[in-house]
Write a protein that holds these residues in place. Structure first.
Motif, short mmCIF file in Angstrom:
data_model
loop_
_atom_site.label_atom_id
_atom_site.label_comp_id
_atom_site.label_asym_id
_atom_site.label_seq_id
_atom_site.Cartn_x
_atom_site.Cartn_y
_atom_site.Cartn_z
N SER A 127 0.80 -1.17 0.08
CA SER A 127 0.05 0.18 -0.01
C SER A 127 0.93 1.19 -0.05
CB SER A 127 -0.93 0.04 1.22
OG SER A 127 -1.69 1.16 1.44
N GLY A 128 1.93 1.10 0.76
CA GLY A 128 3.16 2.50 0.63
C GLY A 128 3.52 2.50 -0.57
N GLN A 129 3.99 1.64 -1.10
CA GLN A 129 4.52 1.66 -2.61
C GLN A 129 3.47 2.30 -3.60
OE1 GLN A 129 7.23 -1.57 -3.78
NE2 GLN A 129 6.16 -2.68 -2.05
N ARG A 130 2.39 1.74 -3.58
CA ARG A 130 1.23 2.50 -4.47
C ARG A 130 1.09 3.59 -4.10
NH1 ARG A 130 -1.24 -2.53 -3.27
NH2 ARG A 130 -2.48 -1.58 -1.85
N ASP A 131 0.98 4.37 -2.94
CA ASP A 131 0.66 5.66 -2.67
C ASP A 131 1.98 6.51 -3.27
OD1 ASP A 131 -1.72 4.88 -1.45
OD2 ASP A 131 -0.93 4.96 0.80
N ALA A 143 11.42 7.03 0.26
CA ALA A 143 10.09 6.53 0.90
C ALA A 143 9.85 5.07 -0.02
CB ALA A 143 9.12 7.25 0.88
N TYR A 144 10.01 5.10 -1.38
CA TYR A 144 9.41 3.99 -1.91
C TYR A 144 10.47 2.78 -1.70
CZ TYR A 144 8.03 0.80 -5.80
OH TYR A 144 7.64 -0.05 -6.64
N GLY A 145 11.98 3.23 -1.74
CA GLY A 145 12.74 2.44 -1.19
C GLY A 145 12.41 1.39 -0.05
N PHE A 146 12.02 2.38 0.95
CA PHE A 146 11.86 1.96 2.29
C PHE A 146 10.88 0.96 2.27
CE2 PHE A 146 9.26 2.19 6.26
CZ PHE A 146 10.09 1.97 7.18
N PHE A 147 9.72 1.39 1.61
CA PHE A 147 8.45 0.28 1.58
C PHE A 147 8.75 -0.89 0.85
CE2 PHE A 147 5.98 4.26 2.48
CZ PHE A 147 5.53 4.06 3.58
N HIS A 148 9.70 -0.93 -0.30
CA HIS A 148 9.78 -2.03 -1.11
C HIS A 148 10.54 -2.84 -0.10
CE1 HIS A 148 11.26 -4.35 -4.58
NE2 HIS A 148 12.53 -4.31 -3.96
#
Length: 295
Positions: free
Chosen positions: A34-38, A67-72
């Motif tokens: 969900s975080g990656q999509r957002d 942030a994307y790298g973190f969620f990934h």
């Protein structure tokens, strides 16, 4: 300080029970996805801003990429499994573990840059084709390599266990007395081994590029803002490294805490062997599961 060791072991045990016994892993995976999509949805606005010449938009994109790298990395992945397993199984300083975590994540970003620009420049591949190469070809190779590293860790543990067995202390070996070295001393051999191990670990992770980095690189290439995409890919790698660092330090702390429970000597050597065997098994099983899903 043994109470601290017991506390760390208990905390790790409770976390493992929650992750694999009470659906924690599925909850974590959904949260990460969900975080990656957002974040990915917000990237479009930042990219339009960069194209329009808005200076702040570049830094917005960099923050979103981190942030994307973190969620990934927070979801199921191969990098943290390997670095964490290595930190659990091997006696490695935290500084070196940190270096491995950052280097492997940045190497993944470099792979994404090479794949995208080779794909669009030499083979005129589109997004779907590039992501297919990453997920259907490169990912299985990476998972297979990581599984082999797990086997290697386990075999090292078996050898360590065998070496810690009781021996006849009357046996001894004498040098030849010629004054020449017939091979590397243990310190030199360890340095060579560390460099080789580091290269193998980094390469095993870097084989599979992040699809998020491919997405950003392709969009920036189409918009004519290539440098922003390349910078974003590497910042995304730093976001991934932030999670891998936490896992590596947790694994290092777990290993240290477990070894605090023994006084030393043969008992400590055998416990180190057991930890290394267990770490190898964890890495091998996790990588094999990822490999089966990818095939």
């Amino acid at each position: 300080m043994r109470w601290l060791g017991f506390a760390v072991l208990a905390l790790c045990g409770a976390l493992a029970v929650w992750l694999w016994g009470y659906g924690g892993m599925e909850d974590l995976s959904r949260w990460a996805a969900s975080g990656q999509r957002d974040v990915q949805n917000q990237m479009a606005g930042a990219l339009r801003g960069i194209k329009a010449g808005q200076g702040a938009a570049f830094w917005t994109l960099m923050g979103l990429c981190f942030a994307y790298g973190f969620f990934h990395a927070a979801g199921p992945g191969h990098g943290k499994v390997l670095i964490g397993g290595y930190g659990l199984g091997r006696d490695v300083a935290r500084v070196k573990l940190a270096g491995l975590a950052v280097a492997s994540s940045l190497a993944q970003a470099l792979t994404a840059v090479v794949v995208v620009y080779a794909g669009v420049g030499l083979f005129q591949l589109g997004r779907a084709q590039l992501e297919g190469v990453a997920e259907k070809t490169m990912a299985p190779v990476s998972y297979g390599a990581i599984a082999l590293v797990g086997v290697w860790l386990g075999l090292r543990g078996v050898r360590r266990w065998w070496a810690s067995r009781p021996v006849d202390h009357h046996e001894h070996h004498e040098g030849c007395g010629c004054g020449h070295a017939h091979g590397p001393d243990p310190e030199a051999a360890a340095k060579v081994g560390n460099w080789r191990e580091a290269a193998i670990l980094i390469a095993s992770i870097a084989i599979r590029p992040c699809t998020g980095a491919i997405f950003v690189l392709l969009l920036c290439w189409k918009l004519g803002i290539d440098l922003a995409g390349i910078a974003g890919a590497f910042v995304m790698g730093l976001g991934t490294a932030s999670v891998t660092l936490l896992v590596a330090f947790a694994a290092h702390g777990l290993r240290t805490s477990a070894l605090m429970q023994v006084a030393g000597g043969t008992g400590a050597l055998r416990l180190q062997a057991v930890i290394e065997i267990a770490a190898g098994a964890i890495v091998c099983i996790a990588a094999s599961q990822l490999l089966m899903r990818a095939l």
